[in-house]
Design an enzyme around this catalytic site. Structure first.
Site, PDB file in Angstrom:
ATOM      1  N   LYS A  64      70.813  67.072 -55.019  1.00  0.00           N
ATOM      2  CA  LYS A  64      70.831  65.956 -55.946  1.00  0.00           C
ATOM      3  C   LYS A  64      71.813  65.134 -56.540  1.00  0.00           C
ATOM      4  CE  LYS A  64      66.067  67.785 -55.265  1.00  0.00           C
ATOM      5  NZ  LYS A  64      65.082  68.694 -55.670  1.00  0.00           N
ATOM      6  N   LYS A  87      69.756  82.931 -62.719  1.00  0.00           N
ATOM      7  CA  LYS A  87      70.080  81.483 -62.736  1.00  0.00           C
ATOM      8  C   LYS A  87      71.400  80.756 -64.169  1.00  0.00           C
ATOM      9  CE  LYS A  87      66.286  79.512 -60.037  1.00  0.00           C
ATOM     10  NZ  LYS A  87      67.093  78.346 -58.784  1.00  0.00           N
ATOM     11  N   HIS A  92      64.162  82.489 -47.624  1.00  0.00           N
ATOM     12  CA  HIS A  92      64.649  81.188 -48.951  1.00  0.00           C
ATOM     13  C   HIS A  92      65.219  82.515 -49.894  1.00  0.00           C
ATOM     14  CE1 HIS A  92      63.754  78.220 -47.057  1.00  0.00           C
ATOM     15  NE2 HIS A  92      62.230  78.103 -46.542  1.00  0.00           N
ATOM     16  N   LYS A 136      65.585  73.183 -63.612  1.00  0.00           N
ATOM     17  CA  LYS A 136      65.292  74.341 -62.517  1.00  0.00           C
ATOM     18  C   LYS A 136      64.672  75.590 -62.782  1.00  0.00           C
ATOM     19  CE  LYS A 136      70.325  75.728 -61.887  1.00  0.00           C
ATOM     20  NZ  LYS A 136      70.609  75.244 -60.123  1.00  0.00           N
ATOM     21  N   ARG A 137      64.027  76.594 -62.085  1.00  0.00           N
ATOM     22  CA  ARG A 137      63.208  77.504 -62.657  1.00  0.00           C
ATOM     23  C   ARG A 137      63.936  78.054 -63.704  1.00  0.00           C
ATOM     24  NH1 ARG A 137      57.884  77.859 -60.700  1.00  0.00           N
ATOM     25  NH2 ARG A 137      57.448  79.473 -62.203  1.00  0.00           N
ATOM     26  N   THR A 188      68.652  72.933 -54.344  1.00  0.00           N
ATOM     27  CA  THR A 188      68.490  71.542 -53.391  1.00  0.00           C
ATOM     28  C   THR A 188      68.687  71.197 -54.720  1.00  0.00           C
ATOM     29  OG1 THR A 188      66.218  71.829 -53.539  1.00  0.00           O
ATOM     30  CG2 THR A 188      67.600  72.172 -51.360  1.00  0.00           C
TER      31      THR A 188
HETATM   32  C1  JN2 Z   1      61.992  80.475 -53.529  1.00  0.00           C
HETATM   33  C2  JN2 Z   1      61.692  82.367 -52.461  1.00  0.00           C
HETATM   34  C3  JN2 Z   1      61.276  81.276 -53.413  1.00  0.00           C
HETATM   35  C4  JN2 Z   1      58.405  82.632 -53.726  1.00  0.00           C
HETATM   36  C5  JN2 Z   1      60.524  81.432 -53.631  1.00  0.00           C
HETATM   37  C6  JN2 Z   1      55.499  83.835 -54.915  1.00  0.00           C
HETATM   38  C7  JN2 Z   1      57.409  83.626 -54.142  1.00  0.00           C
HETATM   39  C8  JN2 Z   1      59.420  82.220 -52.991  1.00  0.00           C
HETATM   40  C9  JN2 Z   1      59.771  83.837 -52.560  1.00  0.00           C
HETATM   41  C10 JN2 Z   1      57.537  80.818 -54.383  1.00  0.00           C
HETATM   42  C11 JN2 Z   1      55.666  82.318 -55.113  1.00  0.00           C
HETATM   43  C12 JN2 Z   1      56.162  81.170 -54.669  1.00  0.00           C
HETATM   44  C13 JN2 Z   1      61.200  83.173 -51.734  1.00  0.00           C
HETATM   45  O1  JN2 Z   1      65.994  80.297 -54.799  1.00  0.00           O
HETATM   46  C14 JN2 Z   1      66.063  79.617 -53.029  1.00  0.00           C
HETATM   47  C15 JN2 Z   1      66.989  78.180 -53.236  1.00  0.00           C
HETATM   48  O2  JN2 Z   1      68.205  78.438 -53.766  1.00  0.00           O
HETATM   49  C16 JN2 Z   1      66.662  77.358 -52.509  1.00  0.00           C
HETATM   50  O3  JN2 Z   1      67.745  76.505 -52.439  1.00  0.00           O
HETATM   51  C17 JN2 Z   1      65.464  77.128 -52.096  1.00  0.00           C
HETATM   52  C18 JN2 Z   1      64.677  76.615 -50.597  1.00  0.00           C
HETATM   53  O4  JN2 Z   1      65.721  77.694 -50.064  1.00  0.00           O
HETATM   54  O5  JN2 Z   1      64.479  78.125 -51.800  1.00  0.00           O
HETATM   55  C19 JN2 Z   1      64.303  79.218 -53.133  1.00  0.00           C
HETATM   56  N1  JN2 Z   1      63.762  80.281 -53.109  1.00  0.00           N
HETATM   57  F1  JN2 Z   1      54.221  83.364 -55.469  1.00  0.00           F
HETATM   58  O6  JN2 Z   1      61.772  79.276 -53.450  1.00  0.00           O
END
Ligand code: JN2
Length: 840
Positions: A684, A578, A380, A572-573, A680
């Site tokens: 939406k 971003k 991801h 978004k985050r 995503t």
């Molecule tokens: C993520 C990817 C993502 C992560 C989150 C440490 C790391 C983590 C690691 C989470 C943590 C918790 C790797 O940024 C992408 C989006 O573009 C995409 O749409 C979504 C769904 O595929 O995934 C995001 N990646 F403690 O959230």
């Protein structure tokens, strides 16, 4: 209901099981629901008419609906069991479910019935539904995707079960205090959770620490024992996942950590009773809190504990169920698949090897043959800081047996590499699962690729970049493992549920509700595109949704949004890639135009920005402060009144998005190209008829392909251009050659937005002007300003805008997770769909 109670009384131990479990179906009519509701309210919850606490009627309704789910849940389980069908397990550290109540009513088709029942009972359904806490067991995209996947699998009748952790505290709640983010704990289970069912009978035991010993067993076979461990119990809680009007209810199983009953006898006997008990406290910490670092790793021990806890509990649970109906593992790989949601549950690969070898006496080759045929990995992110690595010493201390197995996997894998690239020592170093260095590290993504039969990215561009870049060596070795699966969102929650007026309009013009399960039918709206009546209703609905959003913004931000203005939204985050910064720079540019009197042909705008910053991410937090300060100045400047409003939306979450996306005109998807894996939120917004201003990044590319160039506001460098222009990037030059950009930077440098706190935003200014700025914000600024000007012009042409808005919705069918899940199933899982026996 009452019949059930009677038969319960008559029950004796020796009666056949059916006598106990056969019950007449529950009524789905107004009267049955009202009766059941009253029963729970008065008897189970013990409330009277004087009780004012709103969460009791909420809970009573929750139980009433859960009973209806429970019947279908049982039928679904039996159908899967009877057909002995192949299953998939979706392993994820995050499931960002949001609220369950309205989703349950939507899927059981009980909306109107409950409305009527509540009307008769004199209760306000909307108010009661509002008191449900979001299940915020995820950070953002990755966690919400898991939730949308489960929804689609249930609707498609795919036998897929989710496995996750039951965090006591979900994603933190964000408050804004004087423009700063303040984190508050999210104790979401405080008032109980009517949607979960505890299953203590399926408790598993998880080992941590200790050491390994090698002994020859009584059959003369060398056997490994993992001894001296400190064990933790894993107790499962099941959450029902209903399909849309199809009688299927799938399962999300969440594990809670609990201490074992054993005491440390030495300590206990030496009189340290309380210390010995206190030790047990640390066990329960494992599922205490969700890590809030969206896309960055910090290598904390507790996080690795969480990951192993999930992996081991889930695998043991699957094996337990498998062995109830099978004698051995010969058919296991044909009948089971584990989908790993990023690398977070990847330790499963080593854990499954351990269980097969140490507990079920398989040889290495047998175990590897099974394991590597049933694991599949989804990546991801391309951000290097999000690629998980665990220090070898930590691994050894916490999971000694698993580290041994990982070393063995690596040694066998590297022999393969050496065969493929003879004499290429550099390649071996590059591809090794163990990264050498002062502190050697386990590279989890490499373990995931080596141990899986499928590796996928989440949008076309993202997969291409994985193949060409990050995972290129592996792609050369095993091209057949790699595939793309473009993300989606569930049209139940993200269109039918959150936009009931649009649902009605679409249904009326398509002639049935079938589109909710088959989104490709949205294209049938095309023939109404130019019909006056349809267009007017479309506009009216958008306006009504904007009014609802304006009310929410007023309540949460105390800012007045006028519904005539363009609603321009980025939620978004908060992350540098971003580029919320680019957005606020544009807002400052618009403000400069107002101050300069340059407002000919002006389009009024309301800009909304929302999202959480990881608590340790200083730059992201400073960006929130900048947005808040800019908002404060602009909203209080009479010159800007009516022309421009800005608000920072606090505590952005799933439930907020259900109000935000239907009320948005313009969706901001402005990441540096090549950095957003998919996105995503973009989907939406599109489904709800917003237009996108965006870069050629992630799924934006595919959104633009679907909707057509004319209905998408494109700007910025491509991913390739970004990488090729890095060493020529000269932001100071850009500033000097563009007076609009120069004015924006000057405004920031003058301290206009931080009069009482000089230098506050210096880190932001430095990063913008840094030639090594990873996100190259200024490279795209001119192009962004121009695209925004096009947006403004398009919005004034109401006719054109309405056409574009309709085009966005009717072109959005690709972005349904129903399509995504069909593709996972065809290419990876290969499950048969299994229909549950229908109740009534
Ligand atoms: C993520 C990817 C993502 C992560 C989150 C440490 C790391 C983590 C690691 C989470 C943590 C918790 C790797 O940024 C992408 C989006 O573009 C995409 O749409 C979504 C769904 O595929 O995934 C995001 N990646 F403690 O959230």
């Amino acid at each position: 209901m009452y019949k059930y109670c009677n038969s319960f009384k008559l029950m004796v131990k020796s009666k056949p099981v059916d006598e106990l479990t056969i019950v007449p179906p529950l009524g789905m009519d107004v009267e049955s629901l009202s009766n059941c509701f009253r029963y729970y309210y008065n008897h189970t919850l013990g409330r009277s008419k004087d009780c004012k606490a709103i969460h009791y009627p909420y809970k009573a309704l929750g139980y009433t609906l859960r009973d209806r789910l429970m019947e279908r849940w049982k039928e679904t389980r039996s159908a899967y069991e009877e057909t002995d069908c192949k299953r998939t397990y979706y392993l994820s550290l995050e499931f960002l479910m949001g609220r369950a109540l309205s989703n349950c009513m939507l899927n059981l088709d009980l909306n109107e019935t409950v409305q009527k029942s509540f009307y008769q009972l004199g209760l306000d359904l909307e108010e009661i539904a509002e008191c449900e806490q979001d299940a915020g067991l995820g950070n953002g995209g990755l966690g919400r995707l898991a939730a949308c996947f489960l929804d689609s699998c249930a609707t498609l009748q795919l036998p897929v079960k989710g496995y996750g952790l039951r965090y006591e505290y979900g994603m933190f709640k964000q408050r804004i205090e004087q423009g700063h983010q303040v984190e508050e704990t999210d104790h979401w289970l405080l008032n109980g959770n009517p949607w979960e069912l505890e299953r203590p009978e399926y408790t598993q035991r998880i080992k941590f620490g200790g050491y390994t010993e090698y002994h020859t067993n009584n059959k003369g076979k060398m056997t490994v024992y993992w001894n001296g461990t400190r064990d933790v119990l894993a107790i499962p809680y099941d959450i029902p996942i209903p399909g849309f009007k199809n009688g299927t209810v799938n399962t999300l199983r969440l594990w809670k950590a609990a201490a074992t009953d054993e005491f440390d006898l030495d300590e206990f006997n030496s009189g340290s009773y309380t210390e010995a008990v206190e030790e047990k406290n640390s066990a329960e910490h494992i599922t205490m809190v969700l890590y809030p670092n969206d896309s960055s790793e910090n290598g904390k021990e507790l996080r690795l504990r969480q990951q192993y806890f999930l992996a081991s509990a889930s695998l043991q649970d699957v094996i337990r169920e498998w062995l109830m109906h099978h004698d051995d593992f010969s058919e296991f790989a044909q009948k089971n698949c584990f989908q790993l949601n990023d690398t977070h549950p990847t330790v499963s690969i080593a854990e499954f090897m351990r269980l097969l070898i140490d507990d079920y006496e398989h040889t290495w080759d047998e175990a590897w043959s099974i394991t590597s045929k049933c694991m599949a990995y989804t990546n991801h992110t391309l951000l290097p800081e999000a690629l998980e690595k665990w220090s070898v010493p930590l691994f050894k201390c916490l999971l000694p047996r698993l580290l041994e197995i990982i070393y063995e996997i690596n040694s066998r894998f590297l022999k393969q590499v050496a065969m493929h690239w003879p004499g290429d020592a550099a390649r071996i170093r590059q591809m090794s699962i163990i990264e050498e260095g002062p502190v050697p590290q386990v590279r989890m993504a490499y373990l995931a690729i080596v141990g899986s039969f499928s590796v996928n990215g989440v949008a076309a561009l993202h997969t291409e970049l994985l193949e060409k870049g990050l995972f290129n060596n592996f792609y050369q070795l095993w091209p057949e493992k790699f595939n793309n699966k473009t993300n989606g969102v569930t049209p139940r929650r993200w269109l039918a549920g959150c936009n009931p007026e649009l649902r009605q309009l679409i249904t009326k013009h398509i002639g049935s509700e079938k589109w909710i399960k088959d989104l490709s039918q949205l294209s049938k709206l095309e023939k109404h595109l130019n019909k006056k009546d349809f267009r007017n209703q479309w506009k009216k609905i958008k306006l009504s949704n904007k009014a609802k959003l304006a009310l929410l913004v007023k309540a949460e931000c105390d800012v007045n949004f006028n519904t005539d203005a363009l609603f321009d939204v980025q939620v978004k985050r908060i992350h540098e890639y971003k580029r919320q910064l680019l957005n606020i720079l544009h807002v400052i540019h618009l403000y400069n135009r107002i101050k300069a009197g340059d407002t000919k042909n002006w389009t009024n705008r309301c800009v909304l920005i929302g999202g959480k910053a990881a608590p340790g991410y200083a730059m992201a937090k400073l960006t929130i402060k900048l947005i808040s300060n800019v908002a404060e100045i602009i909203n209080n400047d009479p010159q800007a009144d009516g022309l421009l409003k800005v608000a920072f939306f606090p505590n952005y979450n799933v439930s907020a998005m259900e109000v935000i996306c239907p009320g948005t005109d313009l969706s901001e998807q402005i990441s540096t190209a090549g950095k957003e894996a998919s996105g995503t939120g973009n989907m939406k917004f599109m489904m709800n008829g917003a237009l996108t201003i965006g870069t050629l990044d992630g799924a934006n590319i595919e959104i633009r392909e679907e909707v057509g160039d004319d209905n998408f506001f494109l700007f910025g460098l491509t991913a390739e251009e970004v990488e090729n222009s890095r060493n020529q990037y000269n932001p100071v030059n850009i500033i000097n050659n563009d007076k609009d950009i120069d004015a924006v930077i000057k405004m920031l440098e003058s301290g206009y937005f931080n009069q009482c706190e000089p230098q506050l935003f210096d880190p932001i200014l430095h990063s913008i002007k840094n030639p090594y700025d990873m996100w190259m914000t200024l490279a795209d600024f001119r192009s962004y300003i121009d695209a925004q000007e096009e947006v403004s012009m398009a919005y004034q042409d109401t006719k054109r805008w309405t056409t574009m808005s309709i085009m966005n919705t009717l072109s959005s069918s690709k972005f349904s997770t129903d399509r995504t899940m069909e593709e996972y199933n065809q290419d990876i899982w290969k499950l048969d769909k299994v229909a549950a026996h229908q109740i009534k």
